[in-house]
Design a protein around this motif. Structure first.
Motif, PDB file in Angstrom:
ATOM      1  N   GLY A  11       0.785  -1.219   0.000  1.00  0.00           N
ATOM      2  CA  GLY A  11       0.000   0.000   0.000  1.00  0.00           C
ATOM      3  C   GLY A  11       0.819   1.271   0.000  1.00  0.00           C
ATOM      4  N   GLY A  12       2.147   1.156   0.040  1.00  0.00           N
ATOM      5  CA  GLY A  12       2.989   2.350   0.054  1.00  0.00           C
ATOM      6  C   GLY A  12       3.769   2.490  -1.228  1.00  0.00           C
ATOM      7  N   LYS A  13       4.023   3.728  -1.636  1.00  0.00           N
ATOM      8  CA  LYS A  13       4.783   3.985  -2.853  1.00  0.00           C
ATOM      9  C   LYS A  13       6.247   3.609  -2.644  1.00  0.00           C
ATOM     10  N   ASP A  14       6.822   3.024  -3.656  1.00  0.00           N
ATOM     11  CA  ASP A  14       8.258   2.783  -3.682  1.00  0.00           C
ATOM     12  C   ASP A  14       8.768   3.280  -5.022  1.00  0.00           C
ATOM     13  N   THR A  15      10.069   3.536  -5.106  1.00  0.00           N
ATOM     14  CA  THR A  15      10.626   4.095  -6.326  1.00  0.00           C
ATOM     15  C   THR A  15      11.968   3.461  -6.649  1.00  0.00           C
ATOM     16  N   LEU A  16      12.301   3.539  -7.927  1.00  0.00           N
ATOM     17  CA  LEU A  16      13.596   3.094  -8.428  1.00  0.00           C
ATOM     18  C   LEU A  16      14.106   4.163  -9.370  1.00  0.00           C
ATOM     19  N   ILE A  17      15.350   4.579  -9.170  1.00  0.00           N
ATOM     20  CA  ILE A  17      15.984   5.533 -10.086  1.00  0.00           C
ATOM     21  C   ILE A  17      16.813   4.731 -11.083  1.00  0.00           C
ATOM     22  N   LEU A  18      16.455   4.828 -12.357  1.00  0.00           N
ATOM     23  CA  LEU A  18      17.143   4.100 -13.409  1.00  0.00           C
ATOM     24  C   LEU A  18      18.482   4.750 -13.732  1.00  0.00           C
ATOM     25  N   ILE A  31      12.052  -3.136 -12.624  1.00  0.00           N
ATOM     26  CA  ILE A  31      11.401  -3.229 -11.315  1.00  0.00           C
ATOM     27  C   ILE A  31      11.434  -4.668 -10.814  1.00  0.00           C
ATOM     28  N   ALA A  32      11.128  -5.623 -11.696  1.00  0.00           N
ATOM     29  CA  ALA A  32      11.146  -7.035 -11.293  1.00  0.00           C
ATOM     30  C   ALA A  32      12.534  -7.438 -10.792  1.00  0.00           C
ATOM     31  N   ASP A  33      13.570  -7.016 -11.473  1.00  0.00           N
ATOM     32  CA  ASP A  33      14.928  -7.336 -11.035  1.00  0.00           C
ATOM     33  C   ASP A  33      15.247  -6.664  -9.707  1.00  0.00           C
ATOM     34  N   HIS A  34      14.846  -5.416  -9.572  1.00  0.00           N
ATOM     35  CA  HIS A  34      15.092  -4.664  -8.338  1.00  0.00           C
ATOM     36  C   HIS A  34      14.417  -5.327  -7.138  1.00  0.00           C
ATOM     37  N   LEU A  35      13.235  -5.894  -7.357  1.00  0.00           N
ATOM     38  CA  LEU A  35      12.474  -6.521  -6.272  1.00  0.00           C
ATOM     39  C   LEU A  35      12.720  -8.028  -6.183  1.00  0.00           C
ATOM     40  N   HIS A  36      13.632  -8.533  -7.004  1.00  0.00           N
ATOM     41  CA  HIS A  36      13.977  -9.959  -7.004  1.00  0.00           C
ATOM     42  C   HIS A  36      12.757 -10.826  -7.292  1.00  0.00           C
ATOM     43  N   VAL A  37      12.002 -10.422  -8.302  1.00  0.00           N
ATOM     44  CA  VAL A  37      10.831 -11.181  -8.757  1.00  0.00           C
ATOM     45  C   VAL A  37      11.213 -11.891 -10.042  1.00  0.00           C
ATOM     46  N   PRO A  38      11.437 -13.205 -10.004  1.00  0.00           N
ATOM     47  CA  PRO A  38      11.908 -13.898 -11.210  1.00  0.00           C
ATOM     48  C   PRO A  38      10.833 -14.135 -12.257  1.00  0.00           C
ATOM     49  N   HIS A  39       9.586 -14.413 -11.800  1.00  0.00           N
ATOM     50  CA  HIS A  39       8.503 -14.735 -12.731  1.00  0.00           C
ATOM     51  C   HIS A  39       7.248 -13.997 -12.290  1.00  0.00           C
ATOM     52  N   GLY A  51       5.288   9.929 -16.475  1.00  0.00           N
ATOM     53  CA  GLY A  51       4.441  11.115 -16.584  1.00  0.00           C
ATOM     54  C   GLY A  51       3.201  11.051 -15.726  1.00  0.00           C
ATOM     55  N   PHE A  52       2.951   9.901 -15.083  1.00  0.00           N
ATOM     56  CA  PHE A  52       1.802   9.741 -14.196  1.00  0.00           C
ATOM     57  C   PHE A  52       2.284   9.444 -12.781  1.00  0.00           C
ATOM     58  N   GLY A  53       1.501   9.879 -11.799  1.00  0.00           N
ATOM     59  CA  GLY A  53       1.888   9.613 -10.419  1.00  0.00           C
ATOM     60  C   GLY A  53       3.269  10.141 -10.123  1.00  0.00           C
ATOM     61  N   ASN A  54       4.117   9.269  -9.566  1.00  0.00           N
ATOM     62  CA  ASN A  54       5.468   9.680  -9.172  1.00  0.00           C
ATOM     63  C   ASN A  54       6.548   9.210 -10.131  1.00  0.00           C
ATOM     64  N   SER A  55       6.155   8.721 -11.303  1.00  0.00           N
ATOM     65  CA  SER A  55       7.152   8.331 -12.311  1.00  0.00           C
ATOM     66  C   SER A  55       7.479   9.522 -13.210  1.00  0.00           C
ATOM     67  N   THR A  56       8.760   9.680 -13.499  1.00  0.00           N
ATOM     68  CA  THR A  56       9.234  10.826 -14.274  1.00  0.00           C
ATOM     69  C   THR A  56       8.645  10.830 -15.682  1.00  0.00           C
ATOM     70  N   HIS A  57       8.224  12.010 -16.111  1.00  0.00           N
ATOM     71  CA  HIS A  57       7.769  12.156 -17.495  1.00  0.00           C
ATOM     72  C   HIS A  57       8.931  11.897 -18.437  1.00  0.00           C
ATOM     73  N   THR A  60      12.854   8.234 -12.718  1.00  0.00           N
ATOM     74  CA  THR A  60      12.286   7.545 -11.561  1.00  0.00           C
ATOM     75  C   THR A  60      11.063   6.747 -11.990  1.00  0.00           C
ATOM     76  N   LEU A  61      11.007   5.493 -11.557  1.00  0.00           N
ATOM     77  CA  LEU A  61       9.814   4.670 -11.709  1.00  0.00           C
ATOM     78  C   LEU A  61       9.209   4.467 -10.321  1.00  0.00           C
TER      79      LEU A  61
END
Length: 323
Positions: A6-13, A97-105, A75-81, A18-19
């Motif tokens: 339920g909380g926002k998280d971000t990743l700077i590429l 994002i999947a790699d950052h969160l260690h989500v393989p599938h 360009g929407f929410g907190n992701s950079t345009h 920012t995603l």
């Protein structure tokens, strides 16, 4: 890493963009003695943002041991345009994002304007090719479901709401600064008004033009709150993101025929006036192997009433076995 639900998280590429995303249903990582959850990336509609997924009841996800990662598109929410982006850039953002969160599938669930992005992932992300897949394979994508998805505007749009037709035509022919200003004038100002009743009143009036089933959905506090909140997020930084996306919806950069339709499920309301049923029917013909679920007495906004069936269908099988 533990991400609080339920909380926002971000990743700077590496590019500096920012995603942002929100996780629903619980923590992504669990104790070793617990079964790992199924992970579904949720792609919001247009114009919207990641909080749209809050309309899904937490119990629905918890009962299925499922987590949703709902991502703000650029360009929407907190992701950079990102004005130079293409729809086919999106799969790389999802994989980052999947790699950052260690989500393989993972699975993908796209709603409305999120449909083209779900199809872009089906086009570009390697898929799982069996029930007992090899953990060392490069397959990542387990299946795709699209709810009331947007499809190429060259398909049968008979029955689409007139005001939506006008906006889509504006995106095809007007400069982006003009469409951004138009959308910001039509919706953005109300979305950013400090009085929340301003946007609510405007959206109440718009819903009155919809089929009766959508009016019923609008009476559900959770659905209405999610729609209002996600619309505010879509315009929190102005109309530039909306203008870029509108341009991209008119030019996907790939063809439906380029996609293997196996493992793709198209869910569509027969009363939909945002994306008329004829568009979904024609899209299905261009996606050999895709499975269709055309729902009686269902429009656009109220497709969420089918979410349990949609999730059960999506999570039940890996891509190639949905035959």
């Amino acid at each position: 890493m533990a991400v609080q639900p339920g909380g926002k998280d971000t990743l700077i590429l590496l590019s500096g963009r920012t995603l942002a995303w929100t996780v629903y249903g619980g923590d992504l990582q669990v104790n070793e003695d617990q079964e790992p959850p199924a992970v579904v990336f949720y792609f919001h509609g247009f114009p919207s943002c990641s909080s749209e997924a809050s309309q899904i009841e937490p119990e629905v996800l918890q009962q299925r041991n499922t987590r949703i990662i709902s991502v703000d598109r650029p360009g929407f929410g907190n992701s950079t345009h990102y004005p130079e982006r293409r729809i086919l850039d999106w799969p790389n953002d999802v994989l980052a994002i999947a790699d950052h969160l260690h989500v393989p599938h993972f699975y993908i669930l796209g709603f409305s304007g999120g449909g083209p992005y779900a199809l872009a992932c089906a086009h570009s992300i390697p898929r799982i090719t069996g029930d007992d897949f090899d953990e060392t394979s490069n397959g990542r994508l387990l299946g795709v479901s699209i709810m009331c998805g947007a499809y190429p505007f060259t398909l049968n749009a008979n029955g689409m709401m007139t005001e939506l037709r006008v906006l889509l035509a504006a995106g095809a022919w007007l400069p982006r600064f003009a469409t951004g200003s138009l959308f910001d004038w039509v919706i953005g100002r109300a979305a950013r008004d400090p009085d929340p009743k301003v946007l609510e009143k405007a959206m109440d009036a718009a819903i009155m033009k919809r089929p009766g089933t959508e009016k019923t959905a609008w009476t559900k506090p959770k659905i209405k709150a999610a729609a209002l909140d996600s619309t505010r997020g879509a315009f929190q930084n102005g109309g530039a993101g909306t203008a870029t996306e509108l341009m991209l919806l008119n030019d996907w950069g790939f063809e439906l025929e380029d996609i293997d339709g196996r493992g793709i499920r198209l869910w569509h309301g027969k009363l939909d006036r945002n994306v008329p049923l004829g568009m979904a029917e024609q899209a299905a013909e261009l996606l050999p192997g895709a499975k269709t679920h055309f729902c009686d007495e269902t429009g656009h906004l109220d497709m969420v009433f089918h979410i349990e069936e949609i999730l059960d269908n999506l999570l039940g099988r890996a891509c190639h076995n949905d035959e």
